[in-house]
Design a protein around this motif. Structure first.
Motif, PDB file in Angstrom:
ATOM      1  N   UNK A 196      37.617 155.610 130.948  1.00 53.04           N
ATOM      2  CA  UNK A 196      36.713 154.941 131.882  1.00 53.04           C
ATOM      3  C   UNK A 196      37.507 154.598 133.135  1.00 53.04           C
ATOM      4  N   UNK A 197      37.037 155.062 134.273  1.00 58.30           N
ATOM      5  CA  UNK A 197      37.606 154.650 135.545  1.00 58.30           C
ATOM      6  C   UNK A 197      36.707 153.562 136.115  1.00 58.30           C
ATOM      7  N   UNK A 198      37.148 152.316 135.986  1.00 57.68           N
ATOM      8  CA  UNK A 198      36.398 151.177 136.519  1.00 57.68           C
ATOM      9  C   UNK A 198      37.240 150.464 137.572  1.00 57.68           C
ATOM     10  N   UNK A 199      37.964 151.258 138.352  1.00 59.26           N
ATOM     11  CA  UNK A 199      38.798 150.705 139.404  1.00 59.26           C
ATOM     12  C   UNK A 199      37.948 150.343 140.623  1.00 59.26           C
ATOM     13  N   UNK A 200      38.602 149.800 141.634  1.00 54.87           N
ATOM     14  CA  UNK A 200      37.929 149.405 142.868  1.00 54.87           C
ATOM     15  C   UNK A 200      37.336 150.634 143.546  1.00 54.87           C
ATOM     16  N   UNK A 201      36.179 150.495 144.203  1.00 49.99           N
ATOM     17  CA  UNK A 201      35.575 151.655 144.872  1.00 49.99           C
ATOM     18  C   UNK A 201      36.470 152.320 145.914  1.00 49.99           C
ATOM     19  N   UNK A 202      37.510 151.624 146.374  1.00 50.21           N
ATOM     20  CA  UNK A 202      38.408 152.215 147.362  1.00 50.21           C
ATOM     21  C   UNK A 202      39.712 152.736 146.742  1.00 50.21           C
ATOM     22  N   UNK A 203      39.807 152.722 145.424  1.00 46.96           N
ATOM     23  CA  UNK A 203      40.998 153.235 144.741  1.00 46.96           C
ATOM     24  C   UNK A 203      40.861 154.741 144.535  1.00 46.96           C
ATOM     25  N   UNK A 204      40.737 155.468 145.647  1.00 47.60           N
ATOM     26  CA  UNK A 204      40.438 156.902 145.576  1.00 47.60           C
ATOM     27  C   UNK A 204      41.546 157.698 144.900  1.00 47.60           C
ATOM     28  N   UNK A 205      42.798 157.318 145.131  1.00 45.01           N
ATOM     29  CA  UNK A 205      43.913 158.063 144.538  1.00 45.01           C
ATOM     30  C   UNK A 205      43.861 157.977 143.014  1.00 45.01           C
TER      31      UNK A 205
END
Length: 242
Positions: free
Chosen positions: A65-74
């Protein structure tokens, strides 16, 4: 779970309470005292997509699951590559962005650099994060209020005042802060969600323009889950979300 957001913590709590799941949350470690989720926690990077893929194999992970910040594009790009290389289902949990409403004065821009070049006022409230201040550092003409959880990283604008606080903040708190510092421009990222939206309500009430930085696009083919419940349903059904 690649976490760090409020949605990640809520999902981790649901998964940890379900005997059918064994959840490990990974945090980037960029905040000195992060809010820790339920379940197992690891802190620190992986060394790119290859390192993440190796960790997934070693730990015998079944789903990501990628539930990182919407700006954590990398990190999102690395998650897509790593999950694909290992053959694991991937759920990308992304809360919807904010929507401009009646009374708002938003100026949408694609990047922080574009935001720095399009500031309409003289006393700017920067809520873009402590690592994203370099585009504004060369501006000696404006006064900046910078708010972050931990001390901001240089370079900083020459005329800047720092406020170290952790949200969420109420509308009354945001109104008081903006009035105290005579703010006439708000700069923020389109993070979405209700935890940090009070500043937008305050800007509307005070008639302050908002320079809104758009989110980076998701990798091709990724269809995000918009809510914690949707992400949980995809995991329960074994759906990868792309």
């Amino acid at each position: 779970m690649l976490g760090g957001t409020g949605e990640a913590r809520r999902l981790a709590a649901l998964l940890d309470a379900d005997p059918g799941f064994d959840v490990t949350s990974s945090l980037a470690g960029r905040v000195a005292r992060p809010a820790l989720p339920a379940g197992q926690v690891r802190i620190g990077g992986f060394g790119g997509a290859a390192g993440l893929a190796e960790w997934l194999r070693t730990e015998r992970i079944d789903a990501v699951v990628d539930a990182t910040h919407p700006f954590a594009a990398v990190m999102t790009d690395a998650a897509v590559v790593a999950a694909g290389s290992v053959g694991l289902p991937l759920v990308v949990l992304r809360r919807p962005g904010w929507t401009e409403g009646p009374g708002d004065d938003w100026r949408r821009v694609p990047t922080l650099e574009a935001a720095a070049a399009a500031l309409p006022g003289e006393r700017v409230f920067l809520t873009t994060g402590r690592k994203d201040l370099a585009p504004f550092a060369g501006d000696a003409s404006r006064w900046y209020l910078i708010r972050s959880v931990d001390p901001p990283e240089p370079p900083l604008p020459p005329r800047a005042h720092e406020v170290l606080e952790r949200g969420p903040f109420t509308l009354d708190e945001e109104l008081a802060l903006m009035r105290e510092h005579r703010i006439d421009t708000l700069v923020t990222k389109d993070s979405g969600g209700g935890l940090t939206s009070a500043k937008l309500d305050a800007a509307r009430e005070l008639g302050i323009p908002v320079v809104m930085v758009d989110r980076p696009p998701l990798p091709p083919g990724v269809v995000p889950a918009a809510t914690v419940d949707e992400a949980l349903a995809r995991l329960t059904l074994g759906i990868g979300g792309a």
